[in-house]
Design a protein around this motif. Structure first.
Motif, PDB file in Angstrom:
ATOM      1  N   ASP A   1       1.625  -1.279  -0.146  1.00 50.11           N
ATOM      2  CA  ASP A   1      -0.189   0.288   0.354  1.00 50.11           C
ATOM      3  C   ASP A   1       0.976   1.250  -0.022  1.00 50.11           C
ATOM      4  O   ASP A   1       0.300   2.421   0.454  1.00 50.11           O
ATOM      5  N   GLU A   2       2.403   1.007  -0.081  1.00 46.89           N
ATOM      6  CA  GLU A   2       2.786   2.416  -0.646  1.00 46.89           C
ATOM      7  C   GLU A   2       3.884   1.334  -1.690  1.00 46.89           C
ATOM      8  O   GLU A   2       3.806   0.680  -1.992  1.00 46.89           O
TER       9      GLU A   2
ATOM     10  N   GLU B   1      -7.358   7.279  -0.266  1.00 49.70           N
ATOM     11  CA  GLU B   1      -7.893   6.038   0.029  1.00 49.70           C
ATOM     12  C   GLU B   1      -8.485   4.883  -0.003  1.00 49.70           C
ATOM     13  O   GLU B   1      -8.283   3.966  -1.014  1.00 49.70           O
TER      14      GLU B   1
ATOM     15  N   ARG C   1      -5.206   3.376  -1.734  1.00 51.42           N
ATOM     16  CA  ARG C   1      -4.538   1.930  -0.680  1.00 51.42           C
ATOM     17  C   ARG C   1      -5.859   0.846  -0.994  1.00 51.42           C
ATOM     18  O   ARG C   1      -4.891   0.102  -0.534  1.00 51.42           O
TER      19      ARG C   1
ATOM     20  N   SER D   1      -4.522  -0.639  -4.420  1.00 52.03           N
ATOM     21  CA  SER D   1      -3.242  -1.672  -4.052  1.00 52.03           C
ATOM     22  C   SER D   1      -3.466  -3.267  -3.242  1.00 52.03           C
ATOM     23  O   SER D   1      -2.214  -3.978  -3.461  1.00 52.03           O
ATOM     24  N   GLN D   2      -4.564  -3.186  -2.216  1.00 54.52           N
ATOM     25  CA  GLN D   2      -4.632  -3.894  -1.297  1.00 54.52           C
ATOM     26  C   GLN D   2      -5.681  -5.469  -1.884  1.00 54.52           C
ATOM     27  O   GLN D   2      -6.085  -6.031  -2.163  1.00 54.52           O
TER      28      GLN D   2
ATOM     29  N   ILE E   1       1.150   1.468  -6.758  1.00 54.72           N
ATOM     30  CA  ILE E   1       1.259   2.757  -6.259  1.00 54.72           C
ATOM     31  C   ILE E   1       2.610   3.314  -6.180  1.00 54.72           C
ATOM     32  O   ILE E   1       3.622   2.438  -6.139  1.00 54.72           O
TER      33      ILE E   1
ATOM     34  N   ALA F   1       2.858   7.949  -2.615  1.00 57.84           N
ATOM     35  CA  ALA F   1       2.214   7.529  -1.817  1.00 57.84           C
ATOM     36  C   ALA F   1       0.990   8.644  -0.658  1.00 57.84           C
ATOM     37  O   ALA F   1       1.462  10.080  -0.253  1.00 57.84           O
TER      38      ALA F   1
ATOM     39  N   HIS G   1      -1.530  11.025   0.646  1.00 57.64           N
ATOM     40  CA  HIS G   1      -2.394  11.486   1.448  1.00 57.64           C
ATOM     41  C   HIS G   1      -3.285  12.577   1.730  1.00 57.64           C
ATOM     42  O   HIS G   1      -3.248  13.914   1.009  1.00 57.64           O
TER      43      HIS G   1
END
Length: 571
Positions: free
Chosen positions: A229-230, A311, A314, A317-318, A324, A327, A329
């Motif tokens: 997730d990064e 979000e 993120r 990615s999962q 990603i 990163a 935010h």
């Protein structure tokens, strides 16, 4: 089967994209021992899920992707040698990775012929390791015939399962340096490698495990992981990049069998984001209809999108293995959203010199536990667009005091965008070498060519002065809120397409680290707001923006200087 021919064991899968679209197996055609492969699958199918009502057999609960792994590992033993020594499985969350991994290691115990063989299942955290052990021991307890309970002794206190027939054992451990100490494993499964990316010793541990496996020619190593997730880093990035290269045929006769459930890069980076369409999701969900459904994912995706782009990325990615690149935010610099589309894949330091009519430099650095950052901006002779390139230097103290980013910094060093200093002044000399070269080529302006943070630059000014950089060419750039105009200026040029930058993971990372803080009408992007992450090369780029915004003119005959530079390159 006769003597193994390595040329027959080609792990590349050039048609992987079409296979994903057709929802076909990613297992390439291999000369497997079909008898042993089928026997292993039969054992796997008869095992039962320990934590599902009714405890269904894996024959009904597991997707064919898991059977492909079983077939490849256990059907590749030729004259005692495992011809598929490693397997890398990239699969999204909720596809029963940990449970399938535990089942595969139970199959390994049942198929094993080596007395006192040691198998290891490694989790990145205590929680995941505990879950893996509970799944493995639960599979044994769930055997309705009682055979597995009689054959295996489950030692809860040491998380070990012992085969009573030959004293082979499966150990479940948390990933750390102790995992590889003295180990000569016959099989290793590493779960969720992406969570180990920030561990500075991860590559060392994996290397030691590989070294210990040499003693057992039938040994195997399996990675089962979700995307990070990064931005991928460290051992995870290295192993994933290698697996992709083997899959694509760029590394012939590679050591790892890649089975990567990910969208093609073009789908991941396209501005319209085609991966958002649920109709595409089955491409990367091999356990669809069993442990996960598209309808369930749709609800989760809607909730993630409502929370914002960070979000959403993120989540993707999962659950969809979207890689990603930045990163992002909630308090990110707005330029981070525009940065990916401004990349010029042809741009390098040499190309910057070849295409620029003038170049300015920005420099930023702090203490020994900070990076020394350099940002160069050139103005293109033909288009007048701005061209950006960055570099950084790191003292050893950065790796010691910032262990959480040490693996990522080493990646940048391996890629050539960061220099690890071997002595206290290598960063100063390295910066001066580049600026001196640009000055010799006549590409720097006679005034305001090098912008520096006014704090703590005495040693650098002395070095540059000794290299022929005139006092008028060096200027202090006010930091903090006074840098706002440069920040806003770069945002606008990113948006209108008149600033492009080199394809550098270092700069992508720094851009992703940048956090903004509003102060009245000004915006702050500082090391304090970035926290423990590093943004020095980005601040250096802002310093260069301040200078290029003054519309400088190169001092010398840069065409003649360029000719001399190209002559040196060709020599």
């Amino acid at each position: 089967m006769g003597s193994p021919d390595p040329l027959e064991w080609d792990f590349s899968c050039p048609d992987w994209e079409q296979r994903l679209r057709d929802q076909r197996s990613l297992l390439p055609d291999l000369p497997l021992d079909e008898v042993e492969a089928s026997r292993a699958v039969s054992i796997f199918d008869r095992l039962r899920l320990p934590d599902v009502p009714g405890q269904p057999a894996f024959a009904d609960a597991a997707g064919d992707w898991a059977r492909d792994m079983v077939r490849a590992i256990f059907g590749s033993l030729v004259d005692g040698e495992r011809m598929v020594p490693e397997l890398f499985e990239l699969v999204p969350k909720k596809n029963a990775k940990t449970t399938n991994g535990a089942a595969i290691m139970v199959v390994a115990l049942l198929m094993n012929l080596r007395p006192r063989a040691e198998f290891v299942l490694v989790g990145p955290t205590q929680e995941i390791a505990d879950l893996a052990f509970q799944q493995a021991s639960g599979i044994i307890d769930a055997d309705p015939d009682g055979y597995l309970q009689k054959r295996f002794q489950v030692q809860e206190h040491v998380k070990t399962i012992v085969d009573r027939t030959n004293n082979a054992r499966l150990k479940v451990k948390t990933f750390d340096l102790k995992v590889a100490t003295g180990a000569k494993p016959a099989g290793v499964l590493i779960d969720e490698l992406h969570l180990m990316a920030g561990m500075p010793h991860a590559a060392r541990v994996i290397g030691q495990l590989r070294g210990g496996m040499i003693a057992n020619p039938e040994a195997f190593l399996i990675f089962i992981t979700t995307q990070s997730d990064e931005p991928p880093a460290g051992a995870f990035k290295a192993e994933l990049d290698y697996a992709r290269a083997v899959r694509d045929g760029r590394i012939p006769q590679g050591r790892v069998l890649p089975m990567l459930y990910e969208f093609p890069e073009a789908m991941q980076i396209a501005e319209e984001k085609p991966w958002r369409d649920p109709a595409c999701w089955p491409m990367v969900l091999p356990n669809l209809g069993r442990s996960i459904t598209v309808d369930r994912l749709k609800k989760e995706f809607r909730a993630a999108r409502e929370k914002g782009e960070a979000e959403e990325r993120r989540w993707a990615s999962q659950h969809l293995n979207i890689e990603i690149g930045l990163a992002l935010h909630s308090d990110r610099w707005i330029g981070a959203d525009l940065w990916p589309r401004a990349v010029d894949v042809t741009l390098s330091y040499a190309e910057l010199i070849a295409r620029s009519e003038v170049i300015v430099a920005g420099i930023d650095g702090g203490g020994l536990d900070d990076l020394m950052g350099l940002g160069l901006i050139g103005r293109c002779r033909e288009t007048k667009n701005w061209l950006g390139w960055g570099h950084a230097w790191a003292q050893p103290e950065v790796f010691d005091k910032r262990k959480e980013i040490a693996a990522r910094l080493q990646d940048f060093a391996d890629e050539g965008d960061l220099t690890v200093c071997e002595d206290p002044t290598e960063d100063i000399r390295g910066l001066a070498d580049i600026i001196e070269e640009l000055n010799t080529l006549g590409l720097l302006p006679a005034e305001n060519a090098v912008g520096l943070d006014p704090q703590g630059v005495g040693a650098l000014i002395d070095e540059l002065s000794g290299r022929g950089i005139a006092e008028a060419q060096m200027i202090g750039i006010a930091q903090g809120f006074r840098l706002s105009s440069a920040v806003w200026g770069l945002e606008r040029k990113l948006k209108d397409g008149t600033f492009v930058h080199a394809p550098q993971a270092l700069m992508n990372w720094c851009v992703g680290n940048a956090k903004t803080e509003q102060r009245g009408n000004a915006v702050l992007i500082t090391k304090q707001t970035a926290g423990k992450a590093k943004i020095d090369p980005l601040i250096a780029m802002f310093n260069a923006v301040s200078l290029m915004g003054r519309n400088p003119v190169a001092e010398g005959d840069n065409n003649g200087g360029l000719d001399r530079y190209l002559e040196r390159l060709s020599a």
